[in-house]
Design a protein around this motif. Structure first.
Motif, PDB file in Angstrom:
ATOM      1  N   ASP A 129       0.836  -1.197   0.000  1.00  0.00           N
ATOM      2  CA  ASP A 129       0.000   0.000   0.000  1.00  0.00           C
ATOM      3  C   ASP A 129       0.869   1.245   0.000  1.00  0.00           C
ATOM      4  O   ASP A 129       1.251   1.758   1.048  1.00  0.00           O
ATOM      5  N   LYS A 130       1.180   1.764  -1.187  1.00  0.00           N
ATOM      6  CA  LYS A 130       2.042   2.938  -1.284  1.00  0.00           C
ATOM      7  C   LYS A 130       1.299   4.243  -1.024  1.00  0.00           C
ATOM      8  O   LYS A 130       1.898   5.315  -1.104  1.00  0.00           O
ATOM      9  N   LEU A 131       0.014   4.154  -0.726  1.00  0.00           N
ATOM     10  CA  LEU A 131      -0.732   5.329  -0.297  1.00  0.00           C
ATOM     11  C   LEU A 131      -0.969   5.326   1.206  1.00  0.00           C
ATOM     12  O   LEU A 131      -1.771   6.104   1.717  1.00  0.00           O
ATOM     13  N   SER A 132      -0.274   4.458   1.919  1.00  0.00           N
ATOM     14  CA  SER A 132      -0.511   4.320   3.351  1.00  0.00           C
ATOM     15  C   SER A 132      -0.286   5.625   4.106  1.00  0.00           C
ATOM     16  O   SER A 132      -1.113   6.034   4.931  1.00  0.00           O
ATOM     17  N   TYR A 133       0.837   6.283   3.840  1.00  0.00           N
ATOM     18  CA  TYR A 133       1.142   7.519   4.560  1.00  0.00           C
ATOM     19  C   TYR A 133       0.163   8.628   4.188  1.00  0.00           C
ATOM     20  O   TYR A 133      -0.305   9.374   5.053  1.00  0.00           O
ATOM     21  N   GLU A 134      -0.124   8.754   2.883  1.00  0.00           N
ATOM     22  CA  GLU A 134      -1.089   9.762   2.467  1.00  0.00           C
ATOM     23  C   GLU A 134      -2.465   9.493   3.082  1.00  0.00           C
ATOM     24  O   GLU A 134      -3.141  10.426   3.539  1.00  0.00           O
TER      25      GLU A 134
ATOM     26  N   LYS B  91      -6.817  12.937  -4.021  1.00  0.00           N
ATOM     27  CA  LYS B  91      -7.029  11.865  -3.053  1.00  0.00           C
ATOM     28  C   LYS B  91      -7.251  10.539  -3.772  1.00  0.00           C
ATOM     29  O   LYS B  91      -8.016  10.452  -4.727  1.00  0.00           O
ATOM     30  N   ASP B  92      -6.520   9.515  -3.300  1.00  0.00           N
ATOM     31  CA  ASP B  92      -6.615   8.140  -3.797  1.00  0.00           C
ATOM     32  C   ASP B  92      -6.052   7.943  -5.206  1.00  0.00           C
ATOM     33  O   ASP B  92      -6.138   6.848  -5.761  1.00  0.00           O
ATOM     34  N   PHE B  93      -5.455   8.974  -5.792  1.00  0.00           N
ATOM     35  CA  PHE B  93      -4.828   8.820  -7.107  1.00  0.00           C
ATOM     36  C   PHE B  93      -3.501   8.092  -6.954  1.00  0.00           C
ATOM     37  O   PHE B  93      -2.730   8.381  -6.044  1.00  0.00           O
TER      38      PHE B  93
ATOM     39  N   SER C  29       3.651   9.424  -3.351  1.00  0.00           N
ATOM     40  CA  SER C  29       3.927  10.815  -3.688  1.00  0.00           C
ATOM     41  C   SER C  29       5.421  11.125  -3.633  1.00  0.00           C
ATOM     42  O   SER C  29       5.929  11.920  -4.437  1.00  0.00           O
ATOM     43  N   ILE C  30       6.145  10.484  -2.723  1.00  0.00           N
ATOM     44  CA  ILE C  30       7.602  10.675  -2.682  1.00  0.00           C
ATOM     45  C   ILE C  30       8.248   9.998  -3.887  1.00  0.00           C
ATOM     46  O   ILE C  30       9.166  10.552  -4.512  1.00  0.00           O
ATOM     47  N   GLY C  31       7.794   8.798  -4.232  1.00  0.00           N
ATOM     48  CA  GLY C  31       8.331   8.124  -5.406  1.00  0.00           C
ATOM     49  C   GLY C  31       8.129   8.949  -6.663  1.00  0.00           C
ATOM     50  O   GLY C  31       9.023   9.043  -7.518  1.00  0.00           O
ATOM     51  N   ALA C  32       6.948   9.567  -6.781  1.00  0.00           N
ATOM     52  CA  ALA C  32       6.684  10.422  -7.941  1.00  0.00           C
ATOM     53  C   ALA C  32       7.628  11.616  -7.951  1.00  0.00           C
ATOM     54  O   ALA C  32       8.177  11.994  -8.999  1.00  0.00           O
ATOM     55  N   ALA C  33       7.838  12.221  -6.785  1.00  0.00           N
ATOM     56  CA  ALA C  33       8.767  13.349  -6.697  1.00  0.00           C
ATOM     57  C   ALA C  33      10.186  12.923  -7.056  1.00  0.00           C
ATOM     58  O   ALA C  33      10.933  13.680  -7.694  1.00  0.00           O
TER      59      ALA C  33
END
Length: 217
Positions: free
Chosen positions: A16-21, A56-58, A151-155
């Motif tokens: 779950d790479k959206l866990s922190y968000e 959100k959730d993207f 979001s960090i991976g995207a950055a």
């Protein structure tokens, strides 16, 4: 381990790479910015940071730590990230400033500039690594965040592609060093070019070339 020490169950962040968000969204926050940098280690060129905010959730499932992706994969994802993001900011700190304030402070400066370049003011920052400072916006640092947090991976991809393109431009300005290939990192090819040609304008004078050979710069 002391038997009285509580065990904390952590979420499976690898899945779950959206866990922190999601934790922040669930707390009522909306605009979460992931932040990462590229170029702390090279002997030449700038350090580049990027900040990215998404709906959100993207998520783009293929986004990962930029270092584990091929150049073609990063270029494709770069376009997808820009298309899907609510806001992206990029901060660039050049080699001269790195020499003046050191690479850690230069990295922080690039990150803050990336945040300032966002068209949306973030509610919270998710920052790759274990250190950050000087932010008036609440933040969370995440070790290996580029692999664990979308979001960090995207950055990390935006920062890496941006810096690589800068170094390819420098390759044309300073032929013979191979900047298009190694992007300024201390590869054998790059070190050999420095021994032959000396430092060029974009080399970081504060970085020590680990060799017994000495030359003027």
């Amino acid at each position: 381990m002391n038997s009285d020490t509580p065990t904390i169950a952590l979420p499976d962040l690898a899945v779950d790479k959206l866990s922190y968000e999601r934790r922040l969204w669930n707390d009522g926050l909306t605009n979460i910015a992931g932040i990462d940098e590229a170029g702390r280690g090279p002997l030449a060129g700038p350090v580049v940071a990027a900040a990215a905010i998404f709906p959100k959730d993207f998520i783009i499932p293929e986004v990962d730590d930029s270092k584990v992706l091929t150049s073609d994969q990063r270029d494709t994802l770069y376009d997808q990230i820009f298309a899907g993001a609510l806001a992206i900011g990029i901060g660039i700190v050049d080699h001269r400033t790195i020499d003046e304030i050191n690479i850690l402070n230069a990295t922080f400066r690039a990150m803050h500039e990336a945040v300032r370049q966002l068209a949306i003011t973030p509610d919270h920052l998710l920052v790759d690594g274990n250190r950050f400072q000087g932010s008036v916006i609440p933040f969370t640092t995440i070790v290996d965040g580029d692999a664990l947090c979308f979001s960090i991976g995207a950055a990390s991809i935006i920062a890496k592609v941006t810096r690589d393109r800068i170094m390819r431009d420098y390759d044309m300005q300073f032929p013979g060093y191979g900047f298009a290939n190694h992007k300024g990192y201390g590869t054998p090819e790059h070190r050999e070019a420095i021994y032959k040609l000396g430092y060029c304008d974009i080399h970081r004078r504060s970085f020590t070339l680990k060799s017994q050979l000495e030359f003027e710069f």
